[in-house]
Write an enzyme that holds these catalytic residues in place. Structure first.
Site, PDB file in Angstrom:
ATOM      1  N   CYS A   1       0.651  -1.015  -0.187  1.00 60.75           N
ATOM      2  CA  CYS A   1      -0.311  -0.061  -0.321  1.00 60.75           C
ATOM      3  C   CYS A   1       0.776   1.293   0.262  1.00 60.75           C
ATOM      4  CB  CYS A   1      -0.947  -0.286   0.902  1.00 60.75           C
ATOM      5  SG  CYS A   1      -1.303  -1.630   2.024  1.00 60.75           S
TER       6      CYS A   1
ATOM      7  N   CYS B   1     -13.926   0.467   7.571  1.00 55.40           N
ATOM      8  CA  CYS B   1     -12.131  -0.125   6.423  1.00 55.40           C
ATOM      9  C   CYS B   1     -12.661   0.617   5.472  1.00 55.40           C
ATOM     10  CB  CYS B   1     -13.267  -1.880   6.525  1.00 55.40           C
ATOM     11  SG  CYS B   1     -13.192  -2.746   7.292  1.00 55.40           S
ATOM     12  N   SER B   2     -11.080   0.918   5.170  1.00 55.75           N
ATOM     13  CA  SER B   2     -11.180   1.966   3.655  1.00 55.75           C
ATOM     14  C   SER B   2     -12.123   0.728   2.231  1.00 55.75           C
ATOM     15  CB  SER B   2      -9.573   2.042   2.972  1.00 55.75           C
ATOM     16  OG  SER B   2      -9.415   1.129   3.164  1.00 55.75           O
TER      17      SER B   2
ATOM     18  N   LYS C   1     -10.603   5.808   4.074  1.00 56.41           N
ATOM     19  CA  LYS C   1     -11.939   5.814   3.633  1.00 56.41           C
ATOM     20  C   LYS C   1     -12.437   5.545   3.182  1.00 56.41           C
ATOM     21  CE  LYS C   1     -15.614   3.846   6.213  1.00 56.41           C
ATOM     22  NZ  LYS C   1     -15.657   4.353   4.444  1.00 56.41           N
TER      23      LYS C   1
ATOM     24  N   HIS D   1      -9.253   4.506  -2.372  1.00 55.21           N
ATOM     25  CA  HIS D   1      -8.187   3.267  -1.556  1.00 55.21           C
ATOM     26  C   HIS D   1      -7.326   2.216  -2.900  1.00 55.21           C
ATOM     27  CE1 HIS D   1      -4.222   1.916   0.140  1.00 55.21           C
ATOM     28  NE2 HIS D   1      -4.740   0.812   0.726  1.00 55.21           N
TER      29      HIS D   1
END
Ligand SMILES: [Zn+2]
Lengths: 388, 130
Positions: A87, A210-211, A332, A336
């Site tokens: 990421c 959670c994203s 979020k 992402h």
């Protein structure tokens, strides 16, 4: 070392782009950045591309060459390099571009990031993301990514007594900001109740902690500061670039709810820029899960360990607060697309520093910071950018 | 996971065989072949762990990944083995009774299946010590 400036930025809308391919996305982001810098492609000397897992998501490797080719750069045979750190791939691609220009090896360099995540089933994308952790000794025994961050949250809440409601305020604030960002995946504001009533994913984390899974691409162009005004009236100087590593597995960390790599990269960046956290007007942190933003603002020094829940609930990280965090909506609400996230963070800070952030503008923004995490904290990239 | 990739780690996965650095005495699970403290001066030997530990942190996974054997929610934890190292594992117990600091011991269990008719992977899980 030469001073480096950002002279152009571009970003696609983030979201589920069923009608658009990996190639369509990065070509759009690159073209937007070139247009922003009023550059033609002939001036570009090199490209660095952040991408986590095109091999798993679209069964395509050799992304550097592909992007050079479809951006029209292959006929000039410029070097094009893929950078991978899960990421944090985008943050590292930006850092490589900055280093290339600072060293004097290259002049005009593109740093891009791209991820196309919706061309595989959700189970397959979740499994690909698990590769950012330790596959043999975390993934294999049943750890999912939300599960690993949930264990950080359990540890944190046990030690510091943050309430579940305080944690939820991270998502509420980020959706508020995302609703003011035209590229954000989610245009809607949410309430505390939205988070608290959402599906439990891995206790104590719920769906709205959670994203999401996102398609998107972003690109920025860097050049020597001394040449920046050839291309733009508002060059943004790179005041610091820093990167740090830690154990690949969460279980090997010194402290489960402190990312020592965030601490190290943050300290190195402040030292390089000769600044402290008090000089930062806004920061984009890596909120892949709500608990990650809580840890990040502490690890970077914006508030003391154990106090970020109250700090957030008190509105200190909101627009108008002491230190606005994730004005873009963060991972979020803005979305992402893994490899693109680190570049999008730079894109947002540049928008803020130029005064182009519209309804989410931080007043009198002079200095901003980005914080991009790979995995559960095994790689961290931190950058500080400032108005010239 | 291919048969070879799994098979080469069978002693470690089935029997909690890790390693130990005889230079500094530090234990490693998951096993390491290079001591991060002693570096080139470290001498690494196999070490079978006793299988007792304490829960450091945990979660209850509600949406299990594909191929995992648990029929419903399961407890995932980081535990600290009595010999020192920490590892990620599943704990077989009532999720509501899981606590930080809880004592656990290792047990041999099925972990996952590769596809509908694929090979079954076994390994170590933990259960609460009565
Ligand atoms: Zn040693």
């Amino acid at each position: 070392m030469r001073d480096v400036a950002v002279i152009g930025v571009g970003c696609t809308k983030f979201g589920e782009h069923w009608d658009r391919s990996f190639r369509d996305l990065f070509v759009e982001a690159g073209a937007l950045a070139l247009e922003d810098a009023k550059l033609s492609g002939e001036k570009i000397d090199a490209m660095y591309v952040g991408n986590m897992s095109a091999g798993r998501f679209i069964e395509q490797e050799h992304i550097g060459a592909l992007i050079a080719d479809y951006s029209g750069m292959a006929t000039r045979h410029i070097p094009a390099t893929r950078v991978e750190a899960a990421c944090a791939s985008g943050g590292l691609a930006f850092r490589q571009a900055v280093i290339a220009v600072a060293s004097g090896m290259e002049d005009i360099v593109v740093a891009a990031g791209v991820e196309k995540m919706t061309d595989v089933e959700p189970g397959a994308s979740t499994d690909a993301l698990t590769g950012a952790a330790d596959r043999e000794w975390e993934g294999f025994v049943g750890a999912t990514f939300p599960g690993l961050y949930a264990m950080i949250a359990t540890d944190y809440m046990h030690k510091y007594h943050m309430t579940r409601e305080q944690l939820a305020q991270v998502a509420v604030k980020n959706h508020f900001n995302g609703a003011r960002n035209p590229i954000a995946q989610f245009p809607n504001e949410i309430t505390l109740e939205t988070v608290m009533k959402s599906t439990m994913v891995a206790e104590p984390l719920r769906l709205f902690d959670c994203s999401p899974i996102t398609d998107g691409a972003a690109a920025v162009i860097v050049a020597p500061l001394e040449r920046a005004r050839e291309f733009t009236d508002t060059p943004i100087k790179v005041l610091a670039t820093a990167q740090a590593s830690d154990s690949i597995a969460l279980h090997d960390r010194r402290d489960i709810s402190t990312m020592d790599a965030s601490v190290a990269a943050g300290q190195r960046a402040f030292k390089m820029a000769k600044l402290t956290h008090k000089d930062i007007n806004m920061v984009e942190v890596h909120d892949c899960f709500s608990i990650a933003e809580i840890c990040a603002i502490e690890d970077l020094g914006f508030c003391k360990k154990g106090t970020a829940g109250k700090f957030t609930a008190d509105g200190e990280t909101a627009l108008g607060g002491k230190i606005p965090v994730n004005t873009s909506g963060g991972l979020k609400a803005c979305g992402h697309p893994v490899g693109a996230t680190g570049i999008k963070q730079v894109y947002e800070i540049v928008q803020q520093l130029r005064g182009d952030a519209g309804r989410r503008q931080v007043e009198n923004a002079k200095i901003g910071m980005t914080h991009n995490v790979g995995g559960t904290g095994a790689t961290v990239a931190v950058h500080i950018l400032g108005r010239v | 996971m291919t048969v070879a990739r799994f098979w080469r780690k069978i002693p470690q996965r089935y029997n909690l065989v890790g390693t130990k650095c005889t230079t500094c005495g530090r234990h490693f699970f998951p096993p390491r072949t290079f001591c991060p403290d002693c570096r080139r001066n470290g001498k690494i030997v196999d070490h079978k762990f006793a299988g007792f530990g304490t829960v450091v942190t945990y979660t209850v996974i509600q949406t299990e990944p594909d191929n995992f054997s648990s029929p419903g929610p399961y407890v995932l934890a980081i535990i600290k083995l009595d010999e020192g190292p920490q590892m990620t594992t599943q704990i077989i117990c009532d999720p509501k009774e899981t606590k930080i600091g809880m004592r656990v011991k290792s047990i041999f269990r099925k972990i996952a299946t590769d596809g509908e008719s694929g090979i079954i992977h076994y390994g170590t899980k933990f259960v609460p010590v009565e």
